[in-house]
Design an enzyme around this catalytic site. Structure first.
Site, short mmCIF file in Angstrom:
data_model
loop_
_atom_site.label_atom_id
_atom_site.label_comp_id
_atom_site.label_asym_id
_atom_site.label_seq_id
_atom_site.Cartn_x
_atom_site.Cartn_y
_atom_site.Cartn_z
N ARG A 111 0.85 -1.20 0.00
CA ARG A 111 0.00 0.00 0.00
C ARG A 111 0.88 1.25 0.00
O ARG A 111 0.54 2.26 -0.58
CB ARG A 111 -0.91 0.00 1.23
CG ARG A 111 -1.95 -1.11 1.20
CD ARG A 111 -2.82 -1.07 2.45
NE ARG A 111 -3.83 -2.12 2.44
CZ ARG A 111 -3.66 -3.32 2.98
NH1 ARG A 111 -2.52 -3.65 3.56
NH2 ARG A 111 -4.64 -4.22 2.94
N ASN A 122 -0.86 8.99 -4.79
CA ASN A 122 -2.16 9.22 -4.14
C ASN A 122 -2.14 10.46 -3.23
O ASN A 122 -3.18 11.10 -3.02
CB ASN A 122 -2.59 7.97 -3.37
CG ASN A 122 -3.08 6.90 -4.34
OD1 ASN A 122 -3.17 7.13 -5.55
ND2 ASN A 122 -3.39 5.72 -3.82
N HIS A 163 -3.56 0.57 8.62
CA HIS A 163 -4.06 -0.36 7.60
C HIS A 163 -2.88 -0.83 6.78
O HIS A 163 -2.62 -0.36 5.69
CB HIS A 163 -5.07 0.38 6.73
CG HIS A 163 -5.72 -0.48 5.69
ND1 HIS A 163 -6.31 -1.68 5.98
CD2 HIS A 163 -5.88 -0.31 4.36
CE1 HIS A 163 -6.82 -2.20 4.87
NE2 HIS A 163 -6.56 -1.39 3.87
N1 LIG Z 1 -8.93 1.62 2.88
C1 LIG Z 1 -9.12 0.43 2.40
O1 LIG Z 1 -9.35 -0.51 3.14
C2 LIG Z 1 -9.07 0.21 0.91
C3 LIG Z 1 -9.60 -0.95 0.35
C4 LIG Z 1 -9.58 -1.10 -1.04
C5 LIG Z 1 -9.02 -0.10 -1.85
N2 LIG Z 1 -8.48 0.98 -1.24
C6 LIG Z 1 -7.88 2.06 -2.03
O2 LIG Z 1 -8.93 2.81 -2.63
C7 LIG Z 1 -8.42 3.43 -3.83
C8 LIG Z 1 -9.38 3.13 -4.97
O3 LIG Z 1 -9.37 1.76 -5.29
P1 LIG Z 1 -10.19 1.22 -6.56
O4 LIG Z 1 -10.04 -0.24 -6.57
O5 LIG Z 1 -11.54 1.82 -6.59
O6 LIG Z 1 -9.30 1.85 -7.75
P2 LIG Z 1 -9.79 2.21 -9.24
O7 LIG Z 1 -8.56 2.41 -10.04
O8 LIG Z 1 -10.81 1.23 -9.69
O9 LIG Z 1 -10.53 3.62 -9.04
C9 LIG Z 1 -9.86 4.79 -8.69
C10 LIG Z 1 -10.52 5.93 -9.42
O10 LIG Z 1 -9.95 7.17 -8.96
C11 LIG Z 1 -9.97 8.04 -10.07
N3 LIG Z 1 -9.10 9.18 -9.85
C12 LIG Z 1 -7.76 9.29 -10.00
N4 LIG Z 1 -7.36 10.56 -9.75
C13 LIG Z 1 -8.47 11.27 -9.43
C14 LIG Z 1 -8.71 12.63 -9.07
N5 LIG Z 1 -7.71 13.51 -8.98
N6 LIG Z 1 -9.98 12.99 -8.84
C15 LIG Z 1 -11.00 12.12 -8.92
N7 LIG Z 1 -10.83 10.82 -9.25
C16 LIG Z 1 -9.58 10.40 -9.50
C17 LIG Z 1 -9.53 7.17 -11.24
O11 LIG Z 1 -9.85 7.76 -12.49
C18 LIG Z 1 -10.32 5.89 -10.95
O12 LIG Z 1 -11.57 5.89 -11.61
C19 LIG Z 1 -7.00 2.88 -4.02
O13 LIG Z 1 -6.06 3.80 -3.53
C20 LIG Z 1 -7.01 1.62 -3.18
O14 LIG Z 1 -5.71 1.25 -2.75
C21 LIG Z 1 -8.49 1.16 0.09
#
Ligand SMILES: NC(=O)c1ccc[n+]([C@@H]2O[C@H](COP(=O)([O-])OP(=O)(O)OC[C@H]3O[C@@H](n4cnc5c(N)ncnc54)[C@H](O)[C@@H]3O)[C@@H](O)[C@H]2O)c1
Length: 311
Positions: free
Chosen positions: A89, A96, A176
């Site tokens: 992560r 990010n 996390h």
């Molecule tokens: N906290 C947790 O437990 C947990 C669990 C799963 C995923 N995550 C995290 O959540 C995030 C999203 O995961 P995902 O599987 O949906 O990824 P994903 O790639 O399917 O979706 C991410 C989206 O963010 C958009 N994006 C990028 N830059 C942006 C901006 N400046 N403004 C608006 N949108 C923007 C992208 O275009 C994309 O559609 C990742 O960082 C992932 O590691 C966290």
């Protein structure tokens, strides 16, 4: 007056969260992304499912139009890149961090009274970025990780004992990441501590599987990370806030001395209600658990220091 939830990031987690918010009829939904067409397309697809699912939530999708988020009660931030196999992560930090800075300041400008639920990874570090960029009070910036990590632990306990998931409560504290701390002593099945039902060896194996739960799914999916359970976690938090349920859930919250930790977002049990974090519940930890929590907090502190260096 209908409630409003904005989901930033219309990817796997964001779109699934939007779907769950609508299907539970919690609020109208705005789905926002940098991509052209994708948020609007997914929102329209979800709106077209509404007659079958039987809900009346309004769902709209838009590209970079933050004015659509105006008046949101909650903003769930999932914007960013997810992990690929072999990545931790923490490898997502610099990309990010920049995305979160932009998103949180845009959101703060149009929805200054909203409560932020942060999902993007590395989670605890992204909470810091959102907290600083939004300028919101600490009660209104909350990270989703503990609900997911403890749901994983609960699922594994249910599989092990062949009992209903509804009978199981479990706590996972800390950051996390690989240092998260599943607390078996406070995890129960119908009120019975799991330490009385599962052997120490099996418990240790289940705790390890919980710590590695995210990587297990990344390894299977290969092109992204988990999203059904993460979306459920974010929406459980949103529901507790929107309905002022005051559920006690493990969330990343800004600590000001609780658990002996200061000025850091770390996963702890919090009471979630209409004001956001309404209380931080301090459970008694034994020596090993306290050490593990401090170790986990130090890993978060290191990431925050790395971010300062990256600017
Ligand atoms: N906290 C947790 O437990 C947990 C669990 C799963 C995923 N995550 C995290 O959540 C995030 C999203 O995961 P995902 O599987 O949906 O990824 P994903 O790639 O399917 O979706 C991410 C989206 O963010 C958009 N994006 C990028 N830059 C942006 C901006 N400046 N403004 C608006 N949108 C923007 C992208 O275009 C994309 O559609 C990742 O960082 C992932 O590691 C966290």
């Amino acid at each position: 007056m209908r409630k409003k939830v904005t989901v930033v990031g219309a990817g796997n987690v964001g779109a699934t969260a939007a779907m769950r918010v609508a299907e539970k009829e919690l609020a109208d939904v705005v789905l926002l992304d940098v991509l052209e067409g994708v948020p609007a397309g997914k929102a329209l697809d979800l709106a077209e499912a509404a007659p079958i699912e039987g809900h009346d939530c309004r769902i709209v999708g838009c590209t970079n139009q933050y004015q659509e988020a105006e008046g949101s009660d909650i903003v769930i931030i999932t914007a960013g890149i997810p992990r690929k196999p072999g990545m931790s992560r923490d490898d997502l930090l610099s990309t990010n961090m920049r995305i979160m800075k932009t998103v949180a300041s845009e959101v703060a400008a149009v929805a200054p009274k909203s409560i932020l639920i942060i999902v993007s990874n590395p989670l605890d570090a992204m909470c810091h970025v959102a907290y600083e960029a939004s300028g919101f009070p600490k009660e209104r910036v909350i990270g989703m990780a503990g609900v997911l990590d403890s749901a994983r632990f609960r699922a594994f306990i249910a599989m092990e004992l062949n009992v209903s998931v509804e009978n199981i409560h479990a706590f996972v504290l800390g950051g996390h990441g690989d240092t998260m701390v599943p607390i078996s002593r406070y995890s129960t099945v119908a009120g019975i501590p799991i330490t009385e039902l599962i052997s120490p060896d099996r418990l240790a194996a289940m705790e390890k599987r919980t710590r590695e739960g995210g990587a297990e799914i990344v390894g299977l999916l290969k092109t992204g990370s988990a999203y059904y359970a993460p979306a459920s976690g974010a929406v459980e938090m949103a529901e507790s806030i929107l309905k002022d349920k005051k559920k006690i859930l493990p969330c990343a919250a800004y600590l000001s001395g609780e658990y002996g930790i200061k000025d850091l977002f770390v996963g702890v049990p919090v009471k979630l209600g209409a004001k956001g974090v309404e209380d931080i519940i301090q459970i008694k930890l034994n020596e090993d658990e306290r050490k593990a929590l401090n170790h986990s907090a130090e890993a978060v502190r290191k990431l925050v220091a790395d971010m300062k260096r990256l600017g």
